[in-house]
Write an enzyme that holds these catalytic residues in place. Structure first.
Site, short mmCIF file in Angstrom:
data_model
loop_
_atom_site.label_atom_id
_atom_site.label_comp_id
_atom_site.label_asym_id
_atom_site.label_seq_id
_atom_site.Cartn_x
_atom_site.Cartn_y
_atom_site.Cartn_z
N CYS A 2 0.83 -1.19 0.00
CA CYS A 2 0.00 0.00 0.00
C CYS A 2 0.87 1.25 0.00
CB CYS A 2 -0.95 0.09 1.19
SG CYS A 2 -2.08 -1.29 1.32
N ARG A 27 4.02 -0.26 -4.79
CA ARG A 27 3.72 -0.80 -3.46
C ARG A 27 2.41 -1.58 -3.43
NH1 ARG A 27 6.86 1.72 0.47
NH2 ARG A 27 5.41 1.06 2.07
N TRP A 73 -2.57 -2.79 -1.70
CA TRP A 73 -2.23 -4.20 -1.84
C TRP A 73 -3.11 -4.90 -0.82
CZ3 TRP A 73 -0.32 -8.29 1.04
CH2 TRP A 73 0.14 -9.39 0.30
N ASN A 99 -2.01 1.91 5.68
CA ASN A 99 -1.09 0.88 5.20
C ASN A 99 -0.70 0.04 6.42
OD1 ASN A 99 1.04 -0.62 4.14
ND2 ASN A 99 2.50 1.07 4.27
N GLY A 100 -1.03 -1.24 6.39
CA GLY A 100 -0.71 -2.09 7.54
C GLY A 100 -1.86 -3.03 7.84
N GLU A 484 17.89 -17.34 -7.38
CA GLU A 484 17.45 -15.99 -7.76
C GLU A 484 16.88 -15.99 -9.19
OE1 GLU A 484 16.72 -13.43 -6.30
OE2 GLU A 484 16.89 -11.77 -7.68
N LYS A 488 13.08 -14.82 -10.09
CA LYS A 488 12.80 -13.75 -11.06
C LYS A 488 11.81 -14.24 -12.11
CE LYS A 488 13.86 -10.95 -9.39
NZ LYS A 488 14.65 -10.70 -8.22
N GLU A 491 8.25 -14.60 -10.73
CA GLU A 491 7.62 -13.31 -10.45
C GLU A 491 7.12 -12.61 -11.70
OE1 GLU A 491 9.64 -10.70 -7.16
OE2 GLU A 491 11.18 -11.63 -8.38
N HIS A 507 18.64 -36.28 -6.63
CA HIS A 507 17.88 -36.77 -5.48
C HIS A 507 16.39 -36.49 -5.62
CE1 HIS A 507 21.65 -37.71 -3.50
NE2 HIS A 507 22.09 -36.55 -3.97
N LYS A 606 6.09 -4.12 -3.83
CA LYS A 606 7.53 -3.92 -3.67
C LYS A 606 7.98 -4.06 -2.23
CE LYS A 606 11.54 -2.78 -5.18
NZ LYS A 606 12.22 -3.88 -5.87
#
Ligand code: F6R
Length: 611
Positions: A2, A27, A73, A99-100, A484, A488, A491, A507, A606
């Site tokens: 947010c 955000r 968000w 926001n929260g 990583e 990426k 996402e 394995h 973000k």
């Protein structure tokens, strides 16, 4: 998570608030909304991005010199018009953005419902707003006092902005756990989740601390604690230029940020890395060198991409400093009642410096007496301020939701830190130390070489973009790079991808291999080279499609791989700074070719300021 923006002053608030929301859209982008007071309070909101809200309110009255705006968000309640912020109180007089997360909102909602309140959304925010209004009515007090009383009752995290139709000259703001910056202009104030909406208007800002309430008028800023005592605002000068938060001719922030890496890594090393003098200058490390090199154990706490940087740090610090290192997911560490011994050092890695899980994990560790060292990108952020010492990555604002330049900034800081500690501890030879200083110095130039022509990576993306799964494999320092690369791709392109240590493949994951599975090997020339060549052959023998990141000049890998992306040769200790770049580009181009919004991938935000 947010983004919030507020304006009070002599200009029209709406254009400033909307522009600010667009800068904060990274955000969250589930819905957007604004509340403005001209003669009356007006609230406009819409599911979707800020542009959807703008389209929906064309022709409405958008005047007023005070306004607040929100880009969401979703946490409580699905993304929808009714759950979008701002919310209005039952009287219709107050509007609030948040926001929260308010954790005890159910109990408060129950209380209010019994008193006859009705709610038009599923959000915790509307509950808190009506709770504040209810206190104001019952206690016959001012809004500021009602806000303080309410905040003492709630559990959770918040940054809120609150306006009142009957007091159009004031914005009330408060924070605990979610960031808030206030910009100071001439007869005007700007409020935002980070400095990006503010930078265009003023460089003088105040970072509001937890448990503080700000009473903001156009020509006055008063900060108080929840006990109603005044606190002197600490004014900081922003060290950021507007160009840093604009696309600068690139189609996407992600691509811009990938291409910025030669410069951002250089900025990170500048003034710190002095190979000719055989020196690394890092104030935070120097001032605490005894604590760092005598630590019986180092615990690295981070999330996501920053956690991957932590894994590289584990390899580097253990190898060069001979100190045991554990790398922890902050979200697990915080709830595990972890054992922290005297002398243990916690290194926190975070781009935003606001990640809720990392922040709380650090607060807990700090209470237990641990020394906290922060590796953070965002200057003045909560984690930076909570740390006893630290080193900024100096990567500049990262707007693309998928982290790229912040990761290489973290790797650069970690490399310098490990080498500096190893030199002080005497666990590295002078020759190796000097060699690595020069290796690090050469990295920005080598990254620039990789970025000079990316057309072959674009072609590889085109070839494999319709695959439904990917496997990413690497050994040693390239294992975190494989993780990583997989993150990426997930996402940005929504393709299922897994990262594994290459030797673990046998394995289990090798069962997935068939002629449809692209397997990306991070196979640069290092001490595991021969072994990874064997792993490539094992995949080829099972008809898997092999894409390799290999060292320039390698003649063997291209004969086995279906496709190869080359990076310049480098010592394996600094190799991840290079081998990750083609993987960032691969995921960018796959996402792009699949038609996705690479800067705003679905469901992501973000800065993850809720747990
Ligand atoms: C991935 C990504 C996230 C972040 C994670 C931690 O591209 O951006 O995985 O790395 O949310 O965020 P910070 O580093 O801000 O603590």
């Amino acid at each position: 998570m947010c983004g919030i923006v507020g304006y009070i002053g002599e200009r029209q608030a709406y254009p400033i608030v909307v522009k600010g929301l667009k800068r904060l859209e990274y955000r969250g982008y589930d819905s957007a909304g604004v509340a403005l007071i001209d003669e009356h309070l007006s609230v406009y909101k819409k599911k979707g991005k800020v542009a959807d809200m703008e389209d929906a309110i064309v022709g409405q009255h958008l005047g007023g010199h005070v306004g607040i705006g929100h880009t969401r968000w979703a946490t409580h309640g699905e993304p929808s018009d009714r759950n979008a912020h701002p919310h209005r109180s039952a009287s219709g007089k107050l509007a609030m953005i948040h926001n929260g997360i308010i954790e005890n909102y159910m109990a408060i909602k129950e209380e209010l419902t019994q008193k006859g309140y009705h709610f038009s959304s599923d959000t915790d925010t509307e509950v808190l707003l009506n709770f504040i209004e209810d206190i104001r009515v019952n206690n016959a007090c001012g809004l500021e006092e009602a806000l303080r009383i309410a905040l003492k009752r709630i559990v959770g995290a918040y940054c809120i902005l609150l306006i009142d139709e009957d007091d159009p000259g004031t914005i009330l703001a408060a924070r605990k756990g979610s960031p808030l910056v206030i910009g100071i202009g001439k007869n005007e104030h700007f409020l935002a989740s980070d400095a990006s909406p503010i930078i265009e208007y003023t460089k003088e800002v105040v970072y509001v601390n937890d448990y503080q309430v700000a009473i903001v008028k156009k020509d006055e800023l008063v900060l108080k604690n929840l006990g109603n005592e005044k606190v002197t605002p600490f004014i900081t000068k922003l060290d950021m230029e507007l160009a840093a938060i604009e696309k600068g001719g690139y189609d996407h922030f992600m691509l811009k940020e990938i291409h910025e890496q030669p410069a951002t890594i250089f900025d990170c090393l500048r003034g710190r890395l002095l190979p000719e003098a055989g020196l690394i200058k890092m104030g935070g490390v120097e001032a605490n060198i005894d604590a760092l090199i005598n630590a019986p154990r180092i615990i690295i706490v981070a999330c996501g991409t920053s956690w991957h940087a932590g894994l590289v740090a584990e390899y580097l610090i253990e190898e060069t400093c001979r100190i045991p290192v554990e790398v922890e997911y902050a979200s697990e560490f915080r709830y595990r009642n972890p054992i922290i011994h005297p002398g243990d050092v916690i290194i926190a890695i975070s781009q935003s410096g606001e990640t809720a899980d990392t922040l709380v994990a650090l607060e807990n560790a700090k209470e237990k007496g641990a020394f906290i060292f922060g590796i953070v990108n965002s200057v003045g952020s909560s984690i930076a301020r909570l740390s006893h010492a630290g080193a900024y990555t100096h990567s500049g604002p990262e707007i693309g939701v998928a982290s790229t330049k912040a990761f290489t900034g973290q790797l650069a800081v970690i490399s310098m830190m490990a080498l500096k500690m190893a030199a002080a501890k005497g666990t590295i030879t002078t020759e190796k130390y000097t060699e690595l200083l020069f290796e690090l110095q050469a990295i920005p130039e080598k990254v620039a070489t990789i970025l000079k022509d990316t057309s072959h990576i674009e072609a590889i993306a085109e070839k494999y973009k319709d695959a439904s799964d990917f496997l990413f494999l690497g050994r040693g320092y390239n294992f975190p790079v494989a993780l990583e690369g997989a993150l990426k791709l997930k996402e940005i392109s929504y393709i299922h991808a897994e990262g594994y240590p290459a030797a673990e493949m046998k394995h289990g994951p090798i069962a997935l291999v068939d002629e449809n599975l692209p397997v990306v090997f991070v196979a640069t020339r290092d001490r595991f080279y021969e072994k990874i060549v064997s792993n490539v052959q094992e995949i080829k023998a099972r008809k898997g499609k092999v894409i390799c990141v290999a060292s320039e000049g390698d003649k063997v890998i291209p004969t086995m791989a279906d496709d190869t992306m080359f990076v310049p040769d480098a010592d394996e200790l600094v190799g991840p700074l290079l081998s990750v770049i083609p993987l960032q580009l691969l995921s960018y181009y796959v996402g792009l070719k699949k038609g996705y919004d690479v800067d705003k991938p679905r469901n992501l935000a973000k800065s993850v300021t809720v747990e």
